[in-house]
Write an enzyme that holds these catalytic residues in place. Structure first.
Site, short mmCIF file in Angstrom:
data_model
loop_
_atom_site.label_atom_id
_atom_site.label_comp_id
_atom_site.label_asym_id
_atom_site.label_seq_id
_atom_site.Cartn_x
_atom_site.Cartn_y
_atom_site.Cartn_z
N ASP A 93 99.71 77.17 20.61
CA ASP A 93 100.79 77.92 19.99
C ASP A 93 102.08 77.34 20.57
OD1 ASP A 93 102.24 79.73 18.60
OD2 ASP A 93 101.55 81.49 19.69
N ASP A 128 107.92 78.40 14.87
CA ASP A 128 108.39 79.34 13.85
C ASP A 128 109.19 80.48 14.48
OD1 ASP A 128 105.90 79.97 15.03
OD2 ASP A 128 105.59 81.55 13.56
N CYS A 280 75.77 98.47 25.92
CA CYS A 280 75.82 97.03 25.65
C CYS A 280 74.69 96.35 26.41
CB CYS A 280 77.17 96.49 26.11
SG CYS A 280 77.32 94.70 25.99
N CYS A 282 74.75 92.92 26.93
CA CYS A 282 75.17 91.57 27.29
C CYS A 282 74.72 91.26 28.71
CB CYS A 282 76.68 91.41 27.11
SG CYS A 282 77.66 91.98 28.51
N CYS A 285 76.31 93.55 31.39
CA CYS A 285 76.06 94.99 31.43
C CYS A 285 74.61 95.34 31.76
CB CYS A 285 76.44 95.63 30.11
SG CYS A 285 78.19 95.45 29.75
ZN LIG Z 1 78.42 94.05 27.97
#
Ligand SMILES: [Zn+2]
Length: 547
Positions: A93, A128, A280, A282, A285
């Site tokens: 950016d 921009d 979760c 993942c 977790c």
């Molecule tokens: Zn997680």
């Protein structure tokens, strides 16, 4: 001379305005929809190298303005990939966000373009002027005009053709300006476009405004170019943005939220301190508890949350891609928008853009439709069917009487047991007479379904939630009204299903018939006993056929 990498983006699959595509960069091909985690080298919680190797992010975005002001020549000497330690694609950016926050930046556009070329960005952005949120039309006009001027000047400045350049669309919530900006930017040979300043829109939970902004841009940009949505980093809104045709996103939110102790899910955000359970699976977790994580030192807590947030983002993108492939993005979207009223409000907004979505979206797919309620009336399949029936269908030539029968749970409707009785009545007439009776079904969400078409996709390949809501009943009743008004039957007979439809369909049938000057009769499917209905239906049909 200006050259366009016309083939840098290839579309593989589509659903709604979403597409799975392949974007070719000099550091490799990227599959879209794609999320670029934002890298801030001075406070980066997860090293870029790990983002690719462990999380599967093929690309990252960083800010060329920050690199230039904080690290000067080092990124230019090493190249941005080595500097970040990332061998995937790097987008940069330009400092526009800093202009939005600080009002100005100490760099000129030619400098920042040249810098992005020096560091070797794969995807780079012109400088921009972001429109912002709470500003006047007049100021917004200025940002649009100035951005366009810079975009034009940019093509005189750039020297590298192996970089994909982003032409941002401005205008903020002034939709006429967004449209104007998109149309002008789209004429310039950028490979990618981006929609500027939605961060503030999202911070204010104005997803409904975001829908209008994205579509104002989408309707005026070359549809084959990818669209990047700046600052759209929350997984709860990915499905909405992707469905509207945004192909690329960047997320700083995963890290910002982590710093604030916030735990993202695809349905919203929780504070770590308020969680008793991790919803979760993942790798972060699994095997720990919110209590254990909350007791970690601040830095570790932050890394834990940043990593979990990234897993949630990438998992949601995968679900979205699978939904696109399966033709079930609408179903996915309806599930997601139930996470927040502001998202649901945004979905309701799609009704205003239903025709545009229908024009761009595939109308036939391999999967059936789940119709859960009136927001589904904006689905391209429903709009497409309504348009087709209106534009291309006319009843068989010798049909005189329109017999309207209600939908049944079983499909196709003409094979359902509810309809068998009606069929028996028709069999009591000779062929010439029964040939003058044209049977159509009235059914949610499609409206009028002529027998014979009722096996055509998706007229039998859908499930509808009952009881129907008010708007759906009104929609179908209006479809019936329109159908009677535009056709030339001599009379109309309604098999009236009061329980499902109330009196709405009956009322509009009667109004349409009065307007056309044709006779109207009905039999109550539910109220009278089975035999009685049939006798009554037979009598009515006899009367109408002899008219
Ligand atoms: Zn997680």
């Amino acid at each position: 001379m200006l050259t366009v990498h016309a083939m840098s983006f290839e579309i593989k699959e589509k659903d709604l305005l979403a597409r799975i595509g392949k974007l070719k960069t000099k550091s490799g091909s990227l599959e879209t929809p794609l999320l670029f985690p934002v890298i801030n080298p001075s406070i980066q919680p997860v090293p870029p190298k790990r983002l690719k190797e462990e999380f599967g992010f093929e690309a990252v975005i960083t800010n060329a303005y920050i690199l230039k002001t904080r690290y000067q020549n080092k990124p230019a000497e090493q190249g941005v990939h080595r500097f970040l330690g990332f061998d995937g694609a790097v987008m940069t950016d330009s400092g526009a966000y800093q202009i939005l926050v600080y009002g100005n930046v100490e760099v000129t556009q030619p400098e920042i373009i040249q810098y992005q070329e020096q560091i070797g960005s794969d995807i780079a952005t012109i400088l921009d002027i972001p429109t912002g949120w709470k500003i006047t039309q007049q100021h917004a006009e200025k940002t649009v005009a100035e951005t366009l001027e810079r975009a034009k000047a940019f093509f005189q400045t750039k020297t590298r053709d192996d970089i994909l350049w982003v032409g941002p669309v401005q205008g903020g919530r002034h939709l006429d300006l967004v449209a104007q900006s998109a149309a002008a930017m789209g004429k310039l040979p950028f490979q990618i476009h981006a929609l500027g300043s939605p961060t503030e829109v999202m911070e204010n939970y104005r997803y409904d405004v975001l829908v209008d902004m994205i579509l104002a841009a989408k309707k005026n940009l070359p549809i084959e170019r990818p669209l990047h949505l700046f600052g759209a980093g929350h997984p709860a809104m990915f499905a909405l943005a992707v469905a509207l045709g945004c192909d690329l996103f960047d997320s700083a939110a995963y890290a910002l939220y982590a710093r604030q102790g916030r735990y993202m899910t695809e349905n919203g955000t929780w504070s770590l301190s308020g969680l008793d359970y991790f919803p979760c699976q993942c790798p972060k977790c699994t095997g720990t508890t919110p209590k254990t994580v909350a007791a970690l030192p601040q830095k570790d807590k932050e890394i834990f949350l940043a990593e979990h947030n990234l897993y949630v983002c990438i998992a949601e993108l995968r679900r979205i891609k699978q939904a696109i492939r399966d033709g079930r993005l609408w179903e996915h979207l309806e599930m997601r928008v139930h996470g927040h009223p502001a998202l649901f409000t945004a979905l309701k907004k799609l009704q205003n853009h239903a025709d545009f979505i229908e024009k761009c979206a595939p109308s036939a797919k391999k999967s059936g439709l789940f119709f859960l309620g009136s927001v589904g009336l904006a689905r391209p399949e429903v709009v497409h069917y309504g348009n087709r029936l209106r534009e291309r269908y006319s009843p068989p030539q010798d049909s005189k009487v329109l017999l309207l029968a209600p939908q049944s749970r079983k499909k196709p409707f003409h094979k359902a047991k509810e309809f068998v009785k009606v069929k028996q009545v028709l069999q009591r007439f000779d062929e010439a007479q029964s040939g003058m009776v044209h049977v159509c079904f009235y059914a949610a969400p499609f409206g009028v379904v002529p027998m014979g078409l009722d096996e055509v996709y998706p007229l039998s390949q859908h499930e509808v939630a009952l009881p129907l809501d008010r708007e759906t009943i009104d929609y179908v009743a209006n479809q019936v009204f329109e159908y009677i008004t535009r056709t030339q039957y001599v009379s109309v007979v309604l098999v009236h299903d009061l329980q499902t439809w109330g009196n709405t369909v009956k009322k509009l049938c009667r109004t349409a018939c009065r307007k056309k000057g044709v006779s109207f009769d009905f039999v109550d499917a539910g109220a009278e006993g089975g035999k009685k209905i049939l006798t009554r239906l037979e009598l009515i049909l006899k009367k109408h056929l002899s008219e």
